[in-house]
Design a protein around this motif. Structure first.
Motif, mmCIF file in Angstrom:
data_model
loop_
_atom_site.group_PDB
_atom_site.id
_atom_site.type_symbol
_atom_site.label_atom_id
_atom_site.label_comp_id
_atom_site.label_asym_id
_atom_site.label_seq_id
_atom_site.Cartn_x
_atom_site.Cartn_y
_atom_site.Cartn_z
ATOM 1 N N GLU A 191 0.832 -1.211 0.000
ATOM 2 C CA GLU A 191 0.000 0.000 0.000
ATOM 3 C C GLU A 191 0.865 1.259 0.000
ATOM 4 O OE1 GLU A 191 -3.808 0.803 -0.691
ATOM 5 O OE2 GLU A 191 -3.287 -1.165 0.107
ATOM 6 N N SER A 192 2.060 1.179 0.575
ATOM 7 C CA SER A 192 3.009 2.297 0.524
ATOM 8 C C SER A 192 4.405 1.725 0.342
ATOM 9 C CB SER A 192 2.940 3.148 1.795
ATOM 10 O OG SER A 192 3.339 2.394 2.933
ATOM 11 N N PHE A 193 5.311 2.557 -0.207
ATOM 12 C CA PHE A 193 6.660 2.063 -0.473
ATOM 13 C C PHE A 193 7.612 3.248 -0.551
ATOM 14 C CE2 PHE A 193 9.805 -0.309 -3.203
ATOM 15 C CZ PHE A 193 10.100 -1.258 -2.240
ATOM 16 N N LEU A 194 8.838 2.967 -0.899
ATOM 17 C CA LEU A 194 9.865 4.003 -0.987
ATOM 18 C C LEU A 194 9.416 5.137 -1.908
ATOM 19 C CD1 LEU A 194 12.950 1.638 -1.420
ATOM 20 C CD2 LEU A 194 12.334 2.913 0.638
ATOM 21 N N PRO A 195 9.779 6.372 -1.565
ATOM 22 C CA PRO A 195 10.713 6.795 -0.517
ATOM 23 C C PRO A 195 10.070 7.002 0.852
ATOM 24 C CG PRO A 195 10.061 8.685 -1.795
ATOM 25 C CD PRO A 195 9.379 7.504 -2.412
ATOM 26 N N HIS A 196 8.753 6.759 0.969
ATOM 27 C CA HIS A 196 8.073 6.963 2.251
ATOM 28 C C HIS A 196 8.382 5.789 3.173
ATOM 29 C CE1 HIS A 196 5.249 8.452 5.123
ATOM 30 N NE2 HIS A 196 4.451 7.408 5.014
ATOM 31 N N MET A 197 9.239 6.026 4.154
ATOM 32 C CA MET A 197 9.665 4.958 5.053
ATOM 33 C C MET A 197 8.744 4.898 6.268
ATOM 34 S SD MET A 197 11.563 2.421 5.681
ATOM 35 C CE MET A 197 12.855 2.530 4.459
ATOM 36 N N ASN A 198 8.053 3.779 6.404
ATOM 37 C CA ASN A 198 7.198 3.530 7.566
ATOM 38 C C ASN A 198 7.261 2.043 7.868
ATOM 39 O OD1 ASN A 198 5.617 2.306 5.603
ATOM 40 N ND2 ASN A 198 4.217 4.027 5.427
ATOM 41 N N GLY A 199 6.400 1.582 8.764
ATOM 42 C CA GLY A 199 6.446 0.177 9.149
ATOM 43 C C GLY A 199 6.168 -0.768 8.000
ATOM 44 N N VAL A 200 5.241 -0.375 7.115
ATOM 45 C CA VAL A 200 4.909 -1.223 5.968
ATOM 46 C C VAL A 200 6.107 -1.334 5.034
ATOM 47 C CG1 VAL A 200 3.403 -1.489 3.965
ATOM 48 C CG2 VAL A 200 2.464 -0.633 6.127
ATOM 49 N N THR A 201 6.675 -0.198 4.664
ATOM 50 C CA THR A 201 7.833 -0.203 3.766
ATOM 51 C C THR A 201 8.997 -0.966 4.366
ATOM 52 O OG1 THR A 201 7.153 1.969 2.931
ATOM 53 C CG2 THR A 201 9.410 1.278 2.469
ATOM 54 N N HIS A 202 9.245 -0.738 5.656
ATOM 55 C CA HIS A 202 10.384 -1.383 6.315
ATOM 56 C C HIS A 202 10.247 -2.904 6.298
ATOM 57 C CE1 HIS A 202 13.741 -1.807 9.071
ATOM 58 N NE2 HIS A 202 13.000 -2.562 9.857
ATOM 59 N N ALA A 205 10.439 11.256 -7.086
ATOM 60 C CA ALA A 205 11.097 10.762 -5.871
ATOM 61 C C ALA A 205 11.043 9.239 -5.751
ATOM 62 C CB ALA A 205 10.450 11.393 -4.639
ATOM 63 N N ALA A 206 10.377 8.572 -6.690
ATOM 64 C CA ALA A 206 10.155 7.128 -6.582
ATOM 65 C C ALA A 206 11.463 6.355 -6.532
ATOM 66 C CB ALA A 206 9.311 6.643 -7.756
ATOM 67 N N GLU A 207 11.464 5.295 -5.749
ATOM 68 C CA GLU A 207 12.607 4.390 -5.664
ATOM 69 C C GLU A 207 12.119 2.970 -5.887
ATOM 70 O OE1 GLU A 207 15.077 4.811 -2.186
ATOM 71 O OE2 GLU A 207 14.387 6.875 -1.893
ATOM 72 N N ARG A 208 12.981 2.166 -6.481
ATOM 73 C CA ARG A 208 12.639 0.769 -6.720
ATOM 74 C C ARG A 208 13.206 -0.108 -5.613
ATOM 75 N NH1 ARG A 208 10.437 -0.330 -11.534
ATOM 76 N NH2 ARG A 208 10.207 1.456 -12.923
ATOM 77 N N ALA A 209 12.697 -1.321 -5.519
ATOM 78 C CA ALA A 209 13.190 -2.258 -4.517
ATOM 79 C C ALA A 209 14.661 -2.567 -4.789
ATOM 80 C CB ALA A 209 12.370 -3.545 -4.542
ATOM 81 N N PRO A 210 15.468 -2.767 -3.742
ATOM 82 C CA PRO A 210 16.900 -3.033 -3.939
ATOM 83 C C PRO A 210 17.178 -4.371 -4.603
ATOM 84 C CG PRO A 210 16.284 -3.298 -1.634
ATOM 85 C CD PRO A 210 15.102 -2.715 -2.328
#
Length: 654
Positions: free
Chosen positions: A8-19, A45-50
């Protein structure tokens, strides 16, 4: 395993879900699994998964919280994304808007889904005071999680909340903690001196948003010798700076900076009452910092009152102040609580949580076909299915047609001979079991009538303790085929075998993912639904080959585009072993695939004229009422002995 994570949320917004999504991606990749992250596109600002693949979908920012974005793809587009990836399971991370469409797409593709409840959107709706929003949010959460194959709740409070909404299939899955990054020796006296020299530091870490109730910490701003430290950022920061005079606001900190700041606190506080888990509490405990948190929600399962912290009465700010004073006023107690805090997270590693999650994925894979069969018959879905338990089988007989005969699997076989998934499975079943006997009665072009009148009676006379039944595809592509009638004949065979005490591995026929084959898709689907029902009602093992997306890959098929290649047979054999509960079957399958990617006899066949070499001969045989199996007999009509692991002699099937 191929895992699609719809976040539902992802990088660059760092929260519990993204982490947690990032942690799981790292773990899955380290274990050899393939991942796809589907998430909202944050624009420039979008980032992809590492690691793995990332699919970013169009989104809009929430007006009151621009860091949070809501994706708005069509369900059809999301289904195409998943279909192209061919996942084995769909992971829905904190599903609500995008997660709902992910669930619908998973249902469209008949994929198992695991919904991870991480955000208490119902409490958020209540706190933000949107008229009528809370009942709507409750109804949506219930509807979504009831459709998911499994729902994972992070705490007992979340389990109770979801259970009250009528959601079944609840399992507990918490959060891991990076105990290497968050540890007591990160404490920095120089950092403390810059923040508030000579004072004790009582701190909060998290988003500065209304649902976190950070304003409740105002009762701590005048404690003698204590400095309140607020670590984080968010839409409420300006208001909180006015409400908490004297508090130090550091802004957002991440990585090692956050670890150093947490370890440098003397007491950690968290007043939020709508936390489903509360990862920052766990990170404070790992840092050796005692915690004071509200006695509601996720912290209830994390903080042991009077051992590593205190849980105060929700909403009672006098109790909050008293609990903090208790720790700031007693150095010995604070040190004792800190040591206990570190010990409490010793087993809560991301590695162990990741392995637990993989176990839930496998459970969802077992449950999905049973759910489909139950839904087709108007029955309630079962709450759980016990994982398969391998038995000490000694006599295995395989029944079927060309696929079980092993046609086109020439890997490490002499010219004109074939191996096949059942032969491969027999060698795994034989490991460590002494004298193991195996027979394969399958012959190409055979149909259900041959199963009923020839193969099954012959198998019963051999008194096996395990029989695999993989039959029906040749019937289903015939004119006027009736899937329900065919399944009824198979059901009688299965029940006759089960009546002898033998186990049955029932395999659903697969249909190549090619345009010409789609005209038979409805027949194959109806037949598969019936076989799933039969497996459930007869307590048989089920290899749901029809629901394995990987078998749609062209590399799984031989040059004739109908039969499996050696790679396809190998894949099917390890999925069968997994269905039978053979330990480490999945890991063995990955190892075998790596070692024998293109075996001798397994090189890609040169491209031929498919119409001339394969299609026209098949049509010609059909017109003449003949089949490719006319006059042929099974390759192992009687038992052969498969040596076990410690046997001195190696079978040519190995």
């Amino acid at each position: 395993m191929r895992i699609a994570l719809v976040a539902e949320s992802f990088l660059p917004h760092m929260n519990g879900v993204t982490h947690s999504v990032l942690q799981m991606i790292r773990h899955f990749e380290a274990r050899g699994h393939e991942t796809l992250v589907v998430a909202p596109d944050a624009g420039e600002a979008a980032e992809r998964a590492p690691h793995g693949r990332t699919e970013l979908l169009p989104s809009v920012a929430m007006p009151s919280y621009p860091d949070v974005r809501v994706a708005y793809p069509t369900t059809a587009r999301l289904a195409r994304v998943l279909r192209d990836f061919h996942p084995d399971v769909v992971h829905l991370a904190s599903p609500f808007a995008l997660g709902w469409k992910g669930q619908v797409a998973a249902d469209t593709l008949r994929l198992p889904s695991v919904a991870v409840y991480q955000t208490d959107v119902i409490a958020y709706a209540e706190r933000y005071g949107l008229p009528g929003a809370a009942p709507l949010a409750s109804a949506h959460v219930a509807r979504l999680h009831k459709r998911a194959t499994l729902t994972l709740a992070p705490s007992s409070a979340s389990e109770g909340q979801l259970s009250a909404l009528g959601i079944d299939r609840l399992r507990r899955w918490g959060r891991g903690v990076d105990a290497e990054r968050f540890r007591p020796d990160r404490r920095s006296e120089s950092w403390r001196a810059r923040i508030a020299p000579g004072e004790l530091l009582v701190g909060y870490v998290g988003r500065l948003a209304a649902e976190k109730q950070v304003e409740d910490l105002r009762v701590l701003t005048d404690l003698p010798g204590v400095r309140l430290v607020i670590i984080g950022d968010g839409p409420e920061r300006e208001r909180l700076e006015r409400q908490l005079p004297g508090a130090v606001f550091t802004g957002f900190l991440g990585g090692d900076q956050l670890a150093r700041a947490l370890a440098s606190l003397d007491v950690f506080v968290h007043p939020g009452e709508s936390e489903t888990f509360c990862q920052t509490v766990q990170e404070a405990l790992a840092s050796g910092v005692p915690v004071v948190a509200t006695g509601r929600g996720g912290p209830v399962d994390l903080v042991r009152s009077s051992v590593d912290g205190w849980l105060y009465r929700p909403g009672d700010l006098d109790d909050l102040r008293a609990r903090v004073l208790d720790l700031t006023g007693d150095d010995a107690k604070r040190r004792s609580f800190g040591e206990a805090a570190r010990e409490s997270v010793a087993e809560r590693t991301w590695e162990s949580l990741g392995d637990q999650l993989l176990g839930y994925y496998r459970e969802a894979q077992r449950l999905r076909p049973i759910d489909d069969a139950s839904r087709a018959r108007g029955l309630a879905r079962p709450d759980s299915v016990q994982p398969p338990q391998a038995r000490a089988w000694k006599r295995y007989v395989a029944l079927g047609d060309s696929l079980t005969e092993g046609l086109c699997d020439t890997s490490r076989m002499e010219n004109g001979e074939y191996r096949g998934w059942a032969d491969r499975l027999s060698t795994m079943l034989a490991q460590g079991r002494g004298r193991f006997q195996y027979a394969n009665l399958a012959v190409r072009s055979r149909r259900v009538r041959d199963l009923v009148h020839e193969q099954a009676p012959q198998a019963l006379a051999m008194r096996p303790d395990l029989v695999s039944v993989f039959m029906g595809a040749n019937d289903l592509v015939g004119h006027g085929a009736d899937p329900l009638r065919l399944a009824a004949h198979v059901e009688k065979v299965v029940r006759d075998i089960r009546a002898t005490g033998a186990d049955v591995l029932l395999v659903t026929p697969l249909l190549p993912d090619r345009r010409p084959a789609r005209i038979f898709a409805r027949r194959f689907a109806l037949y598969a639904v019936e076989l799933r029902r039969i497996a459930a009602e007869t307590d048989s093992y089920l290899l749901d080959a029809a629901a394995l997306p990987a078998l749609g890959d062209r590399s799984m098929y031989a040059d004739d585009k109908v039969h499996l290649s050696s790679r396809g047979h190998r894949y099917l054999a390890y999925r069968a072993a997994e269905a039978l509960g053979i330990p480490d079957a999945e890991a063995l399958g990955r190892l075998d695939d790596a070692l024998h990617g293109f075996d001798a006899g397994e090189e890609p066949a040169p491209q031929t004229d498919w119409l001339r070499e394969h299609a026209l001969p098949w049509v010609w045989r059909r017109m003449r009422g003949r089949t490719a199996g006319d006059g042929m007999v099974s390759k192992h009509a009687d038992y052969i002995v498969i040596p076990g692991r410690n046997a001195p002699k190696r079978s040519k099937l190995g």
